[in-house]
Write an enzyme that holds these catalytic residues in place. Structure first.
Site, PDB file in Angstrom:
ATOM      1  N   ARG A 148      39.673  -0.367  46.881  1.00  0.00           N
ATOM      2  CA  ARG A 148      38.365  -1.045  46.976  1.00  0.00           C
ATOM      3  C   ARG A 148      37.714  -1.221  45.616  1.00  0.00           C
ATOM      4  O   ARG A 148      37.254  -2.310  45.270  1.00  0.00           O
ATOM      5  CB  ARG A 148      37.445  -0.249  47.903  1.00  0.00           C
ATOM      6  CG  ARG A 148      37.732  -0.459  49.384  1.00  0.00           C
ATOM      7  CD  ARG A 148      36.701   0.280  50.211  1.00  0.00           C
ATOM      8  NE  ARG A 148      36.805   1.705  49.938  1.00  0.00           N
ATOM      9  CZ  ARG A 148      37.290   2.593  50.797  1.00  0.00           C
ATOM     10  NH1 ARG A 148      37.682   2.207  51.988  1.00  0.00           N
ATOM     11  NH2 ARG A 148      37.377   3.864  50.477  1.00  0.00           N
ATOM     12  N   ARG A 169      50.825   1.720  43.920  1.00  0.00           N
ATOM     13  CA  ARG A 169      52.091   2.191  44.463  1.00  0.00           C
ATOM     14  C   ARG A 169      52.683   1.220  45.476  1.00  0.00           C
ATOM     15  O   ARG A 169      53.869   0.938  45.479  1.00  0.00           O
ATOM     16  CB  ARG A 169      51.900   3.565  45.111  1.00  0.00           C
ATOM     17  CG  ARG A 169      52.206   4.682  44.144  1.00  0.00           C
ATOM     18  CD  ARG A 169      52.244   5.996  44.833  1.00  0.00           C
ATOM     19  NE  ARG A 169      51.100   6.158  45.714  1.00  0.00           N
ATOM     20  CZ  ARG A 169      50.831   7.276  46.373  1.00  0.00           C
ATOM     21  NH1 ARG A 169      51.626   8.300  46.263  1.00  0.00           N
ATOM     22  NH2 ARG A 169      49.778   7.377  47.157  1.00  0.00           N
ATOM     23  N   ARG A 223      38.248  10.199  38.060  1.00  0.00           N
ATOM     24  CA  ARG A 223      38.120  11.645  37.896  1.00  0.00           C
ATOM     25  C   ARG A 223      38.739  12.013  36.555  1.00  0.00           C
ATOM     26  O   ARG A 223      39.809  11.494  36.192  1.00  0.00           O
ATOM     27  CB  ARG A 223      38.858  12.396  39.022  1.00  0.00           C
ATOM     28  CG  ARG A 223      38.173  12.354  40.379  1.00  0.00           C
ATOM     29  CD  ARG A 223      36.874  13.167  40.414  1.00  0.00           C
ATOM     30  NE  ARG A 223      36.263  13.196  41.734  1.00  0.00           N
ATOM     31  CZ  ARG A 223      35.350  12.329  42.179  1.00  0.00           C
ATOM     32  NH1 ARG A 223      34.936  11.337  41.411  1.00  0.00           N
ATOM     33  NH2 ARG A 223      34.836  12.458  43.393  1.00  0.00           N
ATOM     34  N   GLU A 251      33.148  18.953  34.417  1.00  0.00           N
ATOM     35  CA  GLU A 251      31.759  18.492  34.415  1.00  0.00           C
ATOM     36  C   GLU A 251      30.826  19.627  34.809  1.00  0.00           C
ATOM     37  O   GLU A 251      31.192  20.424  35.667  1.00  0.00           O
ATOM     38  CB  GLU A 251      31.609  17.328  35.395  1.00  0.00           C
ATOM     39  CG  GLU A 251      32.391  16.121  34.943  1.00  0.00           C
ATOM     40  CD  GLU A 251      32.448  15.021  35.992  1.00  0.00           C
ATOM     41  OE1 GLU A 251      31.688  15.077  36.979  1.00  0.00           O
ATOM     42  OE2 GLU A 251      33.258  14.105  35.824  1.00  0.00           O
ATOM     43  N   HIS A 269      28.727  10.868  34.767  1.00  0.00           N
ATOM     44  CA  HIS A 269      29.191  10.630  36.139  1.00  0.00           C
ATOM     45  C   HIS A 269      28.178   9.779  36.921  1.00  0.00           C
ATOM     46  O   HIS A 269      27.592  10.233  37.905  1.00  0.00           O
ATOM     47  CB  HIS A 269      29.480  11.945  36.868  1.00  0.00           C
ATOM     48  CG  HIS A 269      30.476  11.777  37.985  1.00  0.00           C
ATOM     49  ND1 HIS A 269      31.501  12.651  38.229  1.00  0.00           N
ATOM     50  CD2 HIS A 269      30.595  10.816  38.928  1.00  0.00           C
ATOM     51  CE1 HIS A 269      32.199  12.243  39.277  1.00  0.00           C
ATOM     52  NE2 HIS A 269      31.662  11.124  39.723  1.00  0.00           N
ATOM     53  N   GLY A 271      28.882   6.660  38.249  1.00  0.00           N
ATOM     54  CA  GLY A 271      29.537   5.567  38.986  1.00  0.00           C
ATOM     55  C   GLY A 271      28.754   5.041  40.181  1.00  0.00           C
ATOM     56  O   GLY A 271      28.568   3.849  40.339  1.00  0.00           O
TER      57      GLY A 271
HETATM   58  C1  GLV Z   1      31.866   9.924  42.998  1.00  0.00           C
HETATM   59  O1  GLV Z   1      32.426  10.332  42.044  1.00  0.00           O
HETATM   60  C2  GLV Z   1      32.424   9.854  44.298  1.00  0.00           C
HETATM   61  O2  GLV Z   1      33.569  10.305  44.492  1.00  0.00           O
HETATM   62  O3  GLV Z   1      31.755   9.354  45.198  1.00  0.00           O
END
Ligand code: GLV
Length: 307
Positions: A148, A169, A223, A251, A269, A271
């Site tokens: 996604r 993959r 990650r 982290e 972090h 995102g």
């Molecule tokens: C953030 O890092 C998540 O996995 O939602």
């Protein structure tokens, strides 16, 4: 249903939970004593292992406020009949935007330029200055992982005029698919979009990092442990590549050697950290808890425990 949470979730959905206790401090040390009666635990991918489960004898659900659940021992949960849910499907745009932002920031030296201006070091005229970056338009992007988030990055990168290659993959006849090693050799910018699993831990090993072109940029919003972090720091210290990093192995600790480097952009972090996405994630967490309370099917269960 009594809920224990490591943090208060943003957005209005949280207020629909009637009985929530917040545990302050560093998890899991903060869970210092057994908590009978707690049936749901809300974590942000903090450690949930047998020791934690031991202290929560009545637990039925771990509702993870994140899509990645690499710190949650899903097998240990399943063995105790504890369900685990995550928040898929609502983070893709936010994470893709950050990945593109880190590409821009690293390639166009935005954070470095910001520091230069703030430090009063802006002395050369723009036409003479050495402050040149590399543009994304016309560059080749290599996506490691085409789920996604990877797909969401691909669309945005194409709109910026990048040529997009990918590695995944699952087999496909798509001519843009490359082996991982070929992708690393061919791309100007490599962006990581795989979950952390035993298969992906250390995927970008020291040897693989050496395959990156001189001047390439590595972006990581997945990650930290998907990359050999020490090897990455060595490459960045050598100045051979640049990077945009939102995730780290330990982290919130960031390798000391990165802090003074101009060729790496560091974010904490972020995102999924938009108002829209975090509210949507909280909605899923709360809906899972309410479904568990009513004995209904969970919305986003990551594994179905043996009951
Ligand atoms: C953030 O890092 C998540 O996995 O939602």
């Amino acid at each position: 249903m009594k809920v224990l949470a490591t943090t208060r979730l943003p957005g209005p959905a949280w207020d629909e939970l009637a009985d929530v206790e917040l545990v302050e401090g560093d998890w899991p040390e903060s869970l210092s004593r057994p908590r009978p009666g707690v049936e749901a635990l809300v974590v942000t991918n903090e450690t949930v292992d047998s020791a934690v489960l031991e202290l929560l004898p009545d637990l039925r659900l771990v509702a993870n406020f994140a899509v990645g659940y690499d710190r949650i021992d899903v097998a240990a949960c399943a063995a105790r009949g504890v369900a685990v849910t995550n928040t898929p499907g609502v983070l893709d745009a936010a994470t893709a935007e950050l990945a593109v932002g880190l590409m821009l920031a690293a390639r166009r030296r935005i954070a470095e330029g910001d520091r230069l201006v703030r430090d009063g070091r802006w002395s050369t005229r723009w036409a003479e200055g050495p402050f040149l970056g590399r543009q994304l338009g016309g560059a080749t992007l290599g996506l490691v992982g085409m789920g996604r988030t990877g797909s969401a990055v691909a669309g945005r990168a194409a709109a910026l005029g990048m040529r997009v290659l990918f590695n995944r993959r699952r087999d496909t006849a798509d001519p843009a698919r490359r082996s991982l090693d070929d992708l690393l050799r061919e791309a100007d910018v490599v962006s990581l979009h795989v979950p952390l699993t035993p298969e992906t831990e250390g995927l970008l090993s020291r040897g693989r990092l050496r395959l990156l072109r001189d001047g390439a940029t590595l972006v990581n919003t997945s990650r930290g442990a998907v990359v050999d972090e020490d090897a990455l720091v060595d490459e960045l210290v050598a100045g051979r590549i640049s990077a945009g990093l939102d995730v780290f192995v330990h982290e919130p600790r960031v390798p000391e050697r990165l802090l003074g480097l101009p060729n790496v952009v560091l974010t904490p972090h972020l995102g999924s950290a938009t108002v829209e996405t975090r509210a949507a994630m909280a909605r899923i967490v709360v809906d899972n808890i309410l479904a568990a309370e009513r004995g209904e099917r969970l919305l986003t269960e990551v594994i179905r425990p043996e009951r």
